[in-house]
Write an enzyme that holds these catalytic residues in place. Structure first.
Site, PDB file in Angstrom:
ATOM      1  N   ASN A  44       0.833  -1.211   0.000  1.00 39.07           N
ATOM      2  CA  ASN A  44       0.000   0.000   0.000  1.00 39.07           C
ATOM      3  C   ASN A  44       0.865   1.258   0.000  1.00 39.07           C
ATOM      4  OD1 ASN A  44      -2.585   1.178  -0.055  1.00 39.07           O
ATOM      5  ND2 ASN A  44      -2.472   1.630   2.134  1.00 39.07           N
ATOM      6  N   SER A 133      -4.843   1.589  17.745  1.00 36.49           N
ATOM      7  CA  SER A 133      -5.928   2.383  17.157  1.00 36.49           C
ATOM      8  C   SER A 133      -7.021   2.613  18.189  1.00 36.49           C
ATOM      9  CB  SER A 133      -6.514   1.618  15.970  1.00 36.49           C
ATOM     10  OG  SER A 133      -7.711   2.240  15.528  1.00 36.49           O
ATOM     11  N   ALA A 134      -7.685   3.745  18.071  1.00 37.31           N
ATOM     12  CA  ALA A 134      -8.858   4.011  18.907  1.00 37.31           C
ATOM     13  C   ALA A 134      -9.979   3.025  18.574  1.00 37.31           C
ATOM     14  CB  ALA A 134      -9.331   5.444  18.697  1.00 37.31           C
ATOM     15  N   TYR A 157     -11.036  -5.481  11.395  1.00 42.47           N
ATOM     16  CA  TYR A 157      -9.805  -4.678  11.508  1.00 42.47           C
ATOM     17  C   TYR A 157      -9.527  -4.349  12.973  1.00 42.47           C
ATOM     18  CZ  TYR A 157      -6.961  -0.494  11.872  1.00 42.47           C
ATOM     19  OH  TYR A 157      -6.005   0.417  12.265  1.00 42.47           O
ATOM     20  N   LYS A 161      -6.382  -5.460  15.831  1.00 38.43           N
ATOM     21  CA  LYS A 161      -5.618  -4.558  16.705  1.00 38.43           C
ATOM     22  C   LYS A 161      -5.753  -4.982  18.171  1.00 38.43           C
ATOM     23  CE  LYS A 161      -3.892  -1.745  13.686  1.00 38.43           C
ATOM     24  NZ  LYS A 161      -2.436  -1.664  13.491  1.00 38.43           N
ATOM     25  N   ASN A 207     -11.814   7.574   3.861  1.00 39.03           N
ATOM     26  CA  ASN A 207     -11.729   8.515   4.985  1.00 39.03           C
ATOM     27  C   ASN A 207     -12.052   9.935   4.541  1.00 39.03           C
ATOM     28  OD1 ASN A 207      -9.223   6.354   5.776  1.00 39.03           O
ATOM     29  ND2 ASN A 207     -10.832   6.740   7.263  1.00 39.03           N
ATOM     30  N   LEU A 208     -12.506  10.718   5.520  1.00 35.37           N
ATOM     31  CA  LEU A 208     -13.035  12.050   5.227  1.00 35.37           C
ATOM     32  C   LEU A 208     -12.016  12.990   4.562  1.00 35.37           C
ATOM     33  CD1 LEU A 208     -15.384  14.063   5.544  1.00 35.37           C
ATOM     34  CD2 LEU A 208     -14.413  14.675   7.781  1.00 35.37           C
TER      35      LEU A 208
HETATM   36  P1  NAD Z   1      -0.432   2.603   5.236  1.00 32.08           P
HETATM   37  O1  NAD Z   1      -1.214   1.557   4.524  1.00 32.08           O
HETATM   38  O2  NAD Z   1      -0.172   3.878   4.553  1.00 32.08           O
HETATM   39  O3  NAD Z   1       0.975   2.000   5.725  1.00 32.08           O
HETATM   40  C1  NAD Z   1       1.147   0.654   6.070  1.00 32.08           C
HETATM   41  C2  NAD Z   1       2.371   0.150   5.320  1.00 32.08           C
HETATM   42  O4  NAD Z   1       2.585  -1.219   5.668  1.00 32.08           O
HETATM   43  C3  NAD Z   1       2.224   0.212   3.802  1.00 32.08           C
HETATM   44  O5  NAD Z   1       3.343   0.861   3.247  1.00 32.08           O
HETATM   45  C4  NAD Z   1       2.179  -1.269   3.371  1.00 32.08           C
HETATM   46  O6  NAD Z   1       2.788  -1.448   2.111  1.00 32.08           O
HETATM   47  C5  NAD Z   1       2.926  -1.943   4.507  1.00 32.08           C
HETATM   48  N1  NAD Z   1       2.546  -3.331   4.778  1.00 32.08           N
HETATM   49  C6  NAD Z   1       1.295  -3.815   4.971  1.00 32.08           C
HETATM   50  N2  NAD Z   1       1.358  -5.136   5.232  1.00 32.08           N
HETATM   51  C7  NAD Z   1       2.669  -5.466   5.230  1.00 32.08           C
HETATM   52  C8  NAD Z   1       3.370  -6.693   5.434  1.00 32.08           C
HETATM   53  N3  NAD Z   1       2.722  -7.834   5.681  1.00 32.08           N
HETATM   54  N4  NAD Z   1       4.722  -6.679   5.365  1.00 32.08           N
HETATM   55  C9  NAD Z   1       5.393  -5.532   5.095  1.00 32.08           C
HETATM   56  N5  NAD Z   1       4.775  -4.365   4.879  1.00 32.08           N
HETATM   57  C10 NAD Z   1       3.427  -4.325   4.953  1.00 32.08           C
HETATM   58  O7  NAD Z   1      -1.185   2.846   6.628  1.00 32.08           O
HETATM   59  P2  NAD Z   1      -0.925   3.983   7.719  1.00 32.08           P
HETATM   60  O8  NAD Z   1      -2.092   4.892   7.692  1.00 32.08           O
HETATM   61  O9  NAD Z   1       0.429   4.516   7.586  1.00 32.08           O
HETATM   62  O10 NAD Z   1      -1.067   3.106   9.032  1.00 32.08           O
HETATM   63  C11 NAD Z   1       0.065   2.568   9.699  1.00 32.08           C
HETATM   64  C12 NAD Z   1      -0.415   1.771  10.889  1.00 32.08           C
HETATM   65  O11 NAD Z   1      -1.180   2.617  11.743  1.00 32.08           O
HETATM   66  C13 NAD Z   1      -1.324   0.596  10.528  1.00 32.08           C
HETATM   67  O12 NAD Z   1      -0.994  -0.506  11.353  1.00 32.08           O
HETATM   68  C14 NAD Z   1      -2.718   1.099  10.846  1.00 32.08           C
HETATM   69  O13 NAD Z   1      -3.589   0.066  11.204  1.00 32.08           O
HETATM   70  C15 NAD Z   1      -2.431   2.011  12.028  1.00 32.08           C
HETATM   71  N6  NAD Z   1      -3.465   3.068  12.179  1.00 32.08           N
HETATM   72  C16 NAD Z   1      -3.732   3.894  11.141  1.00 32.08           C
HETATM   73  C17 NAD Z   1      -4.717   4.872  11.278  1.00 32.08           C
HETATM   74  C18 NAD Z   1      -5.086   5.778  10.133  1.00 32.08           C
HETATM   75  O14 NAD Z   1      -6.189   6.326  10.137  1.00 32.08           O
HETATM   76  N7  NAD Z   1      -4.211   5.983   9.147  1.00 32.08           N
HETATM   77  C19 NAD Z   1      -5.416   5.001  12.490  1.00 32.08           C
HETATM   78  C20 NAD Z   1      -5.088   4.149  13.549  1.00 32.08           C
HETATM   79  C21 NAD Z   1      -4.100   3.171  13.375  1.00 32.08           C
HETATM   80  C1  WQD Z   2     -14.687  10.554   9.860  1.00 36.27           C
HETATM   81  C2  WQD Z   2     -16.072  11.218   9.899  1.00 36.27           C
HETATM   82  C3  WQD Z   2     -17.802   9.870   8.897  1.00 36.27           C
HETATM   83  C4  WQD Z   2     -16.181  10.011   4.834  1.00 36.27           C
HETATM   84  C5  WQD Z   2     -11.600   5.365  10.572  1.00 36.27           C
HETATM   85  C6  WQD Z   2     -11.506   3.984  11.181  1.00 36.27           C
HETATM   86  C7  WQD Z   2     -10.684   4.015  12.451  1.00 36.27           C
HETATM   87  C8  WQD Z   2      -9.310   4.679  12.216  1.00 36.27           C
HETATM   88  C9  WQD Z   2      -9.435   5.994  11.494  1.00 36.27           C
HETATM   89  C10 WQD Z   2      -7.620   2.999  11.801  1.00 36.27           C
HETATM   90  C11 WQD Z   2     -17.201  10.249  10.249  1.00 36.27           C
HETATM   91  C12 WQD Z   2     -17.585  11.132   8.109  1.00 36.27           C
HETATM   92  C13 WQD Z   2     -16.371  10.183   6.187  1.00 36.27           C
HETATM   93  C14 WQD Z   2     -17.101  10.583   3.918  1.00 36.27           C
HETATM   94  C15 WQD Z   2     -18.310  11.505   5.783  1.00 36.27           C
HETATM   95  N1  WQD Z   2      -8.455   3.871  11.395  1.00 36.27           N
HETATM   96  N2  WQD Z   2     -17.421  10.926   6.647  1.00 36.27           N
HETATM   97  N3  WQD Z   2     -18.127  11.319   4.439  1.00 36.27           N
HETATM   98  O1  WQD Z   2     -14.586   6.346  10.575  1.00 36.27           O
HETATM   99  O2  WQD Z   2     -13.739   8.009  12.307  1.00 36.27           O
HETATM  100  O3  WQD Z   2     -12.243   6.224  11.498  1.00 36.27           O
HETATM  101  O4  WQD Z   2     -10.267   5.869  10.328  1.00 36.27           O
HETATM  102  O5  WQD Z   2      -7.386   2.569  12.888  1.00 36.27           O
HETATM  103  O6  WQD Z   2     -10.551   2.703  12.897  1.00 36.27           O
HETATM  104  O7  WQD Z   2     -12.818   3.509  11.449  1.00 36.27           O
HETATM  105  O8  WQD Z   2     -12.812   8.047   9.977  1.00 36.27           O
HETATM  106  O9  WQD Z   2     -12.400   9.575   8.100  1.00 36.27           O
HETATM  107  O10 WQD Z   2     -13.814   7.524   7.704  1.00 36.27           O
HETATM  108  O11 WQD Z   2     -14.746   9.391   9.063  1.00 36.27           O
HETATM  109  O12 WQD Z   2     -19.264  12.169   6.191  1.00 36.27           O
HETATM  110  O13 WQD Z   2     -16.984  10.425   2.695  1.00 36.27           O
HETATM  111  O14 WQD Z   2     -16.371  11.677   8.567  1.00 36.27           O
HETATM  112  O15 WQD Z   2     -19.158   9.538   8.950  1.00 36.27           O
HETATM  113  O16 WQD Z   2     -18.142  10.983  11.004  1.00 36.27           O
HETATM  114  P1  WQD Z   2     -13.482   7.138  11.123  1.00 36.27           P
HETATM  115  P2  WQD Z   2     -13.397   8.611   8.606  1.00 36.27           P
END
Ligand code: NAD
Ligand code: WQD
Length: 352
Positions: A44, A133-134, A157, A161, A207-208
Site C-alpha cells: 500500500n 488504534s482508537a 480490523y 488490533k 476517509n473524510l
Molecule cells: P499505510 O497503509 O499507509 O501504511 C502501512 C504500510 O505497511 C504500507 O506501506 C504497506 O505497504 C505496509 N505493509 C502492509 N502489510 C505489510 C506486510 N505484511 N509486510 C510488510 N509491509 C506491509 O497505513 P498507515 O495509515 O500509515 O497506518 C500505519 C499503521 O497505523 C497501521 O498498522 C494502521 O492500522 C495504524 N493506524 C492507522 C490509522 C489511520 O487512520 N491511518 C489510524 C489508527 C491506526
Molecule cells: C470521519 C467522519 C464519517 C467520509 C476510521 C476507522 C478508524 C481509524 C481511522 C484505523 C465520520 C464522516 C467520512 C465521507 C463523511 N483507522 N465521513 N463522508 O470512521 O472516524 O475512522 O479511520 O485505525 O478505525 O474507522 O474516519 O475519516 O472515515 O470518518 O461524512 O466520505 O467523517 O461519517 O463521522 P473514522 P473517517
C-alpha cells in the site's frame, strides 16, 4: 519544532515504514539523528517515498522490500543493521474491506505481528512501538476516551488490533525485559509541510480528509456527508483529527520513555478536541481557498456519533502533546494533494 535527540536506540526498524504514518515518523527520526531501516512490502505504498524522504531530510534511509512474514529476510534485516528498537506500522487498515476479507486481515496483521515478535525474540530485541488504534475502544461508553475505557471492537480490523494488543500484554508478562507501547491513534490527517509526503489512498478514499481533498482537486464531484441527525452540535459526526507530524513526534517521544519503562503500556495519541464533518468542510475551504461541495446522505453503517481522546496520559508520561491545529491539517493536506497532481512533485517542493 521540538528537537528529539537520538541518545537512545540509534538503529530503528520501521515495519510499514513506506506508508502514510511510517514515512512521517521516518522523517522525524532521521532529523533527530537516528538511523532508520524501512521494511515494507509496498502493498500500500510506492518506492517513490524513499526519494521524497531524502529530499526532506537530506538522508537516504535503508529500504528493504519484503513482507514481515518472510522470517529469514526479517531476521537478516534485524541482524545486519544492528537494530535496537522496532516501530511496527505494517498492517492492512481499511475497516470496510476487513469485513469482506477477514482472513486476509488476520493473516497480515496478526500472523505478521507473530512473525515480527518471533524474529525480535531470536535477535533479543525487546523494544517495540506498536501502531494501535482508537478502534479498540469500540462503541464509546463515555467521552473523552481514556486508556481505562473498556476494550472491544466492532469490525475485523479493530479485532486484529485488539488481538495484537493482547498478545503484546501476554508477551510482556512472560518476560520483564520487554518494553512495549501501543500508541492508540485517533484520526490521523495532514501531511508533511513540504507537501512531498502524505496520504494518497488507491481508488476512492474511505476517509473524510482525503475524500475532501479530491473533491476540491476536482477529481470527485462532491462529498457525501454521512448523516446530520447525530446528537452532536451540528448533527454530523465528531472525531479527534490529529496532524500526522504531531503523531510522528509522539513516536519519537516514546523512545527515551520506553528505555526507562519495561512492561506493556497503552497510550492515546489524540488532541482531545473533536470536530464535526461540517467543521472539517469549512476548515478545508478556508485553508484551500476553494468551496467544498457536499450533500447530506444517510448515516454510514457502523459509524458512531462522536469519538475523541483524553490525551492526558501522553502528556504526563511522554511529555508530548499535539501542537498543530485544524488549519495546518487542512493546508498541508491540500499542499500534498496539489503536489501529487504535479509531475515534478518528486523533484521539488511547492510553495504554499
Ligand atoms: P499505510 O497503509 O499507509 O501504511 C502501512 C504500510 O505497511 C504500507 O506501506 C504497506 O505497504 C505496509 N505493509 C502492509 N502489510 C505489510 C506486510 N505484511 N509486510 C510488510 N509491509 C506491509 O497505513 P498507515 O495509515 O500509515 O497506518 C500505519 C499503521 O497505523 C497501521 O498498522 C494502521 O492500522 C495504524 N493506524 C492507522 C490509522 C489511520 O487512520 N491511518 C489510524 C489508527 C491506526
Ligand atoms: C470521519 C467522519 C464519517 C467520509 C476510521 C476507522 C478508524 C481509524 C481511522 C484505523 C465520520 C464522516 C467520512 C465521507 C463523511 N483507522 N465521513 N463522508 O470512521 O472516524 O475512522 O479511520 O485505525 O478505525 O474507522 O474516519 O475519516 O472515515 O470518518 O461524512 O466520505 O467523517 O461519517 O463521522 P473514522 P473517517
Amino acid at each position: 519544532m521540538p528537537v528529539y535527540k537520538s541518545d537512545c536506540f540509534v538503529n530503528i526498524l520501521l515495519t510499514g515504514g513506506m506508508g502514510y504514518i511510517g514515512s512521517h515518523v521516518a522523517v522525524v527520526l532521521l532529523q533527530a539523528g537516528h538511523r532508520v531501516v524501512l521494511y515494507d512490502n509496498l502493498s500500500n505504498s510506492d518506492a517513490g517515498v524513499l526519494v521524497r524522504i531524502e529530499q526532506i531530510t537530506g538522508k537516504m534511509p535503508i529500504f528493504i522490500q519484503a513482507d514481515i512474514r518472510a522470517a529469514e529476510t526479517l531476521a537478516d534485516a534485524l541482524k545486519q543493521h544492528a537494530v535496537e528498537a522496532v516501530m511496527h506500522f505494517a498492517g492492512l487498515k481499511a475497516v470496510g474491506e476487513s469485513a469482506q476479507k477477514p482472513i486476509e486481515y488476520y493473516a497480515n496483521n496478526v500472523e505478521g505481528t507473530i512473525s515480527l515478535l518471533e524474529a525480535m525474540c531470536k535477535a533479543e530485541i525487546r523494544t517495540l512501538v506498536f501502531s494501535g488504534s482508537a478502534a479498540v475502544y469500540g462503541e464509546p461508553q463515555y467521552l473523552p476516551l481514556d486508556e481505562m475505557h473498556p476494550l472491544s471492537a466492532t469490525n475485523p480490523y479493530g479485532r486484529t488490533k485488539l488481538h495484537i494488543e493482547e498478545m503484546l500484554r501476554d508477551l510482556s508478562a512472560s518476560n520483564p525485559l520487554w518494553c512495549i507501547v501501543c500508541l492508540r491513534y485517533f484520526n490521523p490527517v495532514g501531511a508533511h509541510e513540504s507537501g512531498l509526503i502524505g496520504e494518497n489512498p488507491v481508488g476512492i478514499p474511505n476517509n473524510l480528509m482525503p475524500y475532501i481533498a479530491r473533491v476540491v482537486a476536482g477529481e470527485l464531484k462532491e462529498l457525501s456527508v454521512f448523516g446530520n441527525d447525530y446528537p452532536t452540535p451540528d448533527g454530523t459526526g465528531v472525531r479527534d483529527y490529529i496532524h500526522v507530524m504531531d503523531l510522528a513526534e509522539g513516536h519519537a517521544a516514546s523512545l527515551p520513555w520506553l528505555a526507562e519503562h519495561p512492561g506493556c503500556y497503552a497510550i492515546n495519541l489524540g488532541t482531545g478536541q473533536g470536530y464535526s464533518v461540517l467543521e472539517m468542510v469549512a476548515a478545508f475551504a478556508s485553508a484551500s481557498g476553494h468551496a467544498v461541495p457536499f450533500q447530506i446522505v444517510p448515516r454510514r453503517t457502523g459509524d458512531v456519533a462522536a469519538c475523541y481522546a483524553n490525551p492526558g496520559k501522553a502528556g504526563r508520561e511522554l511529555g508530548w502533546r499535539a501542537r498543530r491545529g485544524l488549519f495546518d491539517m487542512c493546508a498541508s493536506t491540500w499542499k500534498f494533494q496539489r503536489c501529487i497532481g504535479l509531475e515534478s512533485c518528486t523533484s521539488r517542493a511547492i510553495s504554499p
